[in-house]
Design an enzyme around this catalytic site. Structure first.
Site, short mmCIF file in Angstrom:
data_model
loop_
_atom_site.label_atom_id
_atom_site.label_comp_id
_atom_site.label_asym_id
_atom_site.label_seq_id
_atom_site.Cartn_x
_atom_site.Cartn_y
_atom_site.Cartn_z
N GLU A 114 -20.28 -41.61 64.05
CA GLU A 114 -19.13 -41.15 64.05
C GLU A 114 -18.66 -43.15 63.54
O GLU A 114 -17.19 -42.82 64.19
CB GLU A 114 -18.09 -40.27 64.05
CG GLU A 114 -18.64 -39.13 63.12
CD GLU A 114 -17.64 -38.01 63.53
OE1 GLU A 114 -16.64 -37.89 62.37
OE2 GLU A 114 -17.56 -37.23 64.38
N GLY B 138 -17.61 -30.96 69.09
CA GLY B 138 -17.50 -30.18 69.69
C GLY B 138 -18.93 -29.37 69.65
O GLY B 138 -19.21 -29.03 70.77
N SER B 139 -19.69 -29.74 68.47
CA SER B 139 -21.30 -28.88 68.97
C SER B 139 -21.94 -29.33 69.65
O SER B 139 -23.57 -29.06 69.02
CB SER B 139 -21.38 -28.91 66.43
OG SER B 139 -20.84 -30.17 66.41
N GLY B 140 -22.19 -30.72 69.94
CA GLY B 140 -22.88 -30.97 70.32
C GLY B 140 -23.75 -32.42 69.71
O GLY B 140 -25.20 -32.80 70.05
N LYS B 141 -23.44 -32.86 68.70
CA LYS B 141 -24.10 -33.83 68.10
C LYS B 141 -24.12 -35.55 68.52
O LYS B 141 -24.89 -35.83 68.15
CB LYS B 141 -22.71 -34.29 66.33
CG LYS B 141 -22.70 -33.15 65.99
CD LYS B 141 -21.64 -33.09 64.07
CE LYS B 141 -20.88 -34.12 64.77
NZ LYS B 141 -19.54 -32.62 65.38
N SER B 142 -23.04 -35.98 69.14
CA SER B 142 -23.14 -37.11 69.53
C SER B 142 -24.14 -37.07 70.86
O SER B 142 -24.45 -38.13 70.92
CB SER B 142 -21.95 -37.48 70.49
OG SER B 142 -20.52 -37.33 68.80
N GLY C 5 -21.60 -30.69 61.40
CA GLY C 5 -21.27 -30.03 62.59
C GLY C 5 -19.79 -29.65 63.19
O GLY C 5 -19.27 -31.01 63.14
#
Ligand code: ADP
Length: 586
Positions: free
Chosen positions: A508, A383-387, A380
Site C-alpha cells: 500500500e 487489520g486482517s493481517g495483510k502487512s 482484505g
C-alpha cells in the site's frame, strides 16, 4: 533477563577497553601508578623537610633544607604533569573507544531478529544502550575501575604502609572512616539500578511527546489540531513521573550521604587527635606530625573523591554498562545460508504469528503457494493481517508455528541478509531519506556503484514526472526541495525497482496517488515485473483486478483465492468489497 555479576562486568568491560585502546590504555594506567608513587615520595620528603627545619641548628643545614625543598617542588610539578597526561589519555581513549563500541552496537542490532523491534521492553533496552554510548559510560566505567584498582589501591596501600610505620593506630582510624562510606556506595549502586529500571519507560514517553511538539514530522499536524497543550501536558506528566521517582531515591541518598560525611568527619578528627597525642608522647617526630597533618587532609579529599565521585560514577555507569552487555548478548538470528531456488516460489504452511506485545495471534493457520513469475494482489479489510503476512513472506519475521519457504529457504533458519538479497519492497511507511533524488533510489543497491542511467529508468518506470536533476537535494532542512506525497511514493517504487530482485512487494505505498492513477500504475507495474514474482497489498480492488491471482484475507486467515472473475462468481467477501468500491471508478 540475564543477570550479570559486578566482577563479570568489570572484567569484561576493562578487557574490552584494553583490547580497543591497546597501548594507550596501558600508558594511561602506568601514569596512574606513577602518580601514586610520586605522591608517597612527596609525602616522605615533606616529613624530611619538616624534620630538618625542626632540628635546624647551624648555617650548613640551610643548603640541605633548600635542596630538599626543591626536590619536593620537583615532585609536585611531576605529579601535575603526570596527572595532565593521564587526563588527556583518558579522554582520548574514551572517545576512540566510544566509536568502536558504537560500531559493535550497530552491528549487533543488525543481527538481532527484526521481531524484537516490535517489543516495547526491547525498545527501552536499545534506548538505554544508546544513552550508555552517548554518555561514554563504557569508557568511563572501565577507566574508573582501572583507576580504583590501580591508582587508588596503590595509593591506599603505600599510605597505609607509611602511616603504619609511623604510628599503627592511625591506619585503623583512617579505615574506620572510609569503610562505611564504601558500603554506602554499594547501596547507592543498588538505588541507581532501581532508578534506571523505574524511569526508562517514562523517559521514552517523554522523548516521544517532545518529538510530537518540536519534530518537523509532527509539528504541523500537532499545531493544526491544536494538540500542543495536549502533548505538552503528557510531556509534563511523564517528566513529573521521572522527577518524582528521582526525588524519592534522592531523599534516601541524601540521608545516606549525610551519615557518611559525619562518619568521615569523626574519622578525620580522631586521626588528628591521635596524631597530637602521639607527638606529645614523642612517639612521632614533629616533622612527621606536620607532614601527616598536611597529608591527612589531602588523603581525606582524595578518599572523598574516590568515594563520592569515582564510586558514585562507578555505580551509575555500572547499571548502564550491564544493560549494554545484556543487549549485546541477545541471541542472534540464524546465520545459515542456502541456495536460492527461484522456481520453487514461496510456500506458507500452517503459519501462525503473534506480535510480542499482543495477546492474540495475528495470523491463524495460513496456507498459500505463491508461484514464481506471477503477480498477486493481497486484499482484505484493515487489520486482517495483510502487512504482517507480507513481512513473514519476506523473512522479516519468523512464524510462531508453521513454516515459510522463500525460494526454497526456510525463513526461520536462514540469515536475514541472505533472504532479503532476492527481494525488494516498498512499505506503507517508507522512508523519505534526506539525500539527493538519485541517492534516494541508489540506497536500495549501494553494494554496487551508482548507475545513473538505471536510476533514471527506474524513475521513469515509476512515473516520476517532476523535472529535477538527480543531484537535487530532497530535503528543505538541507537547503533542498520537498516532494508531494505522491511523488515520494513514486521515488520509493523506483527505489524498489532499481534493486535486483526476484520478489517485489508493494505494501500500500500508493495511498496518496488517486485511484484511477493507481490502477494505471499497477497495470504498468505488472508489465515491468514480468517474469518476477510480485505481490501488491491494496485496499483498492480496481488495482487488484489485474493480478494473476487475488488472495483475500480476513481476521488473520485467507478466506478466498482466485482471479477477479472467479471471485466475483463466488459472490463472497471479495464480491461484496468490489461492489462497495465500484462507484470510485465510474
Ligand atoms: P493489515 O495490513 O491487514 O491492515 P496488519 O498486518 O497491519 O493488518 O495488522 C494485523 C493485526 O496485527 C492488527 O490487529 C494490528 O493491530 C496488529 N499489529 C500490527 N502491527 C503490530 C505490532 N507492531 N505490534 C502489535 N500488534 C500489531
Amino acid at each position: 533477563m540475564t543477570e550479570y555479576s559486578l566482577i563479570g562486568i568489570i572484567y569484561r568491560n576493562t578487557y574490552e577497553y584494553f583490547k580497543k585502546a591497546k597501548i594507550w590504555a596501558i600508558v594511561e594506567q602506568c601514569m596512574s601508578l606513577f602518580q601514586a608513587v610520586l605522591w608517597i615520595i612527596g609525602l616522605q620528603f615533606t616529613q624530611h623537610v619538616f624534620d630538618l627545619v625542626v632540628s635546624y641548628h647551624n648555617q650548613s643545614m640551610i643548603q640541605n633544607i633548600v635542596y630538599s625543598l626543591m626536590f619536593v617542588g620537583i615532585i609536585k610539578v611531576c605529579e601535575e604533569i603526570v596527572s595532565g597526561i593521564k587526563r588527556y589519555l583518558l579522554s582520548k581513549n574514551s572517545y576512540s573507544n566510544m566509536g568502536k563500541f558504537m560500531v559493535d552496537f550497530q552491528q549487533k542490532l543488525g543481527k538481532i531478529e527484526a521481531i524484537h523491534f516490535e517489543h516495547s521492553q526491547f525498545l527501552d533496552r536499545i534506548n538505554r544502550a544508546k544513552e550508555c554510548l552517548e554518555y561514554e559510560s563504557l569508557g568511563h566505567f572501565a577507566s574508573n575501575c582501572l583507576h580504583i584498582l590501580g591508582y587508588y589501591s596503590i595509593l591506599i596501600v603505600l599510605t597505609g604502609w607509611y602511616l603504619y610505620n609511623l604510628y599503627p593506630p592511625l591506619v585503623f582510624i583512617v579505615l574506620f572512616a572510609f569503610i562505611p562510606s564504601c558500603i554506602g556506595r554499594v547501596l547507592q549502586i543498588k538505588y541507581a539500578n532501581h532508578l534506571e529500571e523505574m524511569t526508562v519507560s517514562s523517559r521514552r514517553q517523554a522523548h516521544y511527546y517532545k518529538k510530537t511538539i518540536v519534530d518537523r514530522q509532527y509539528f504541523k499536524e500537532t499545531r493544526l489540531l491544536g494538540g500542543f497543550h495536549f502533548f505538552h501536558t503528557l510531556y509534563k506528566q511523564s517528566i513529573e513521573a521521572i522527577v518524582r521517582t528521582h526525588w524519592k531515591c534522592e531523599k534516601k541518598l541524601f540521608i545516606l550521604q549525610l551519615t557518611l560525611s559525619i562518619v568521615a568527619f569523626i574519622g578525620l578528627s580522631a586521626a588528628v587527635g591521635l596524631l597530637v597525642v602521639a607527638t606529645l608522647d614523642q612517639e612521632i617526630s614533629i616533622g612527621a606530625f606536620a607532614s601527616v597533618f598536611v597529608a591527612l587532609s589531602q588523603l581525606f579529599s582524595l578518599m572523598d573523591e574516590l568515594v563520592m565521585n569515582k564510586l558514585d560514577q562507578f555505580g551509575e555507569t555500572y547499571v548502564q554498562v550491564a544493560n549494554f552487555y545484556r543487549l549485546m548478548d541477545m541471541e542472534e538470528a540464524s546465520n545459515q545460508k542456502g541456495d536460492i531456488l527461484v522456481d520453487k516460489g514461496i510456500e506458507a504452511n500452517g503459519v501462525f504469528f503473534k506480535y510480542p506485545d499482543n495477546k492474540n495471534m495475528t495470523l491463524k493457520g495460513i496456507h498459500a503457494h505463491i508461484e514464481t513469475g506471477k503477480t498477486y494482489a493481497l486484499v482484505g479489510e484493515n487489520g486482517s493481517g495483510k502487512s504482517t503476512f507480507v513481512r513473514l513472506l519476506l523473512g522479516l519475521y519468523a512464524p510462531k508455528h508453521g513454516q515459510i519457504n522463500l525460494f526454497g529457504l526456510d525463513t526461520s533458519c536462514v540469515l536475514g541478509s541472505h533472504l532479503y538479497s532476492s527481494s525488494s519492497a516498498v512499505f506503507q511507511h517508507f522512508q523519505h531519506y534526506q539525500m539527493s533524488l538519485q541517492d534516494n533510489v541508489w540506497i536500495s543497491k549501494t553494494t554496487a556503484d551508482i548507475n545513473v542511467q538505471n536510476i533514471k529508468k527506474a524513475l521513469e518506470k515509476s512515473q516520476f514526472k517532476r523535472k529535477i536533476s538527480g543531484e537535487c537535494m530532497l530535503s528543505p532542512e538541507f537547503s533542498g526541495i520537498d516532494l508531494s506525497k505522491g511523488e515520494w511514493q513514486r521515488v520509493a517504487i523506483a527505489r524498489a525497482l532499481y534493486r535486483e530482485h526476484e520478489l517485489i512487494v508493494l505494501d500500500e505505498p500508493t495511498s496518496a496517488i488517486d485511484p484511477i492513477e493507481e490502477v494505471r500504475l499497477f497495470y504498468q507495474f505488472k508489465n515491468m515485473t514480468k517474469n518476477k514474482t510480485a505481490l501488491i497489498v491494496t485496499h483498492r480492488l480496481a488495482s487488484a483486478k489485474y493480478a494473476d491471482e487475488i488472495i483475500v484475507m480476513s481476521k488473520g486467515k485467507i478466506v478466498e483465492k482466485g482471479t477477479h472473475q472467479q471471485l466475483m462468481a463466488l459472490n463472497g467477501v471479495y464480491c461484496h468489497m468490489w461492489k462497495s468500491q465500484e462507484h470510485w471508478y465510474v
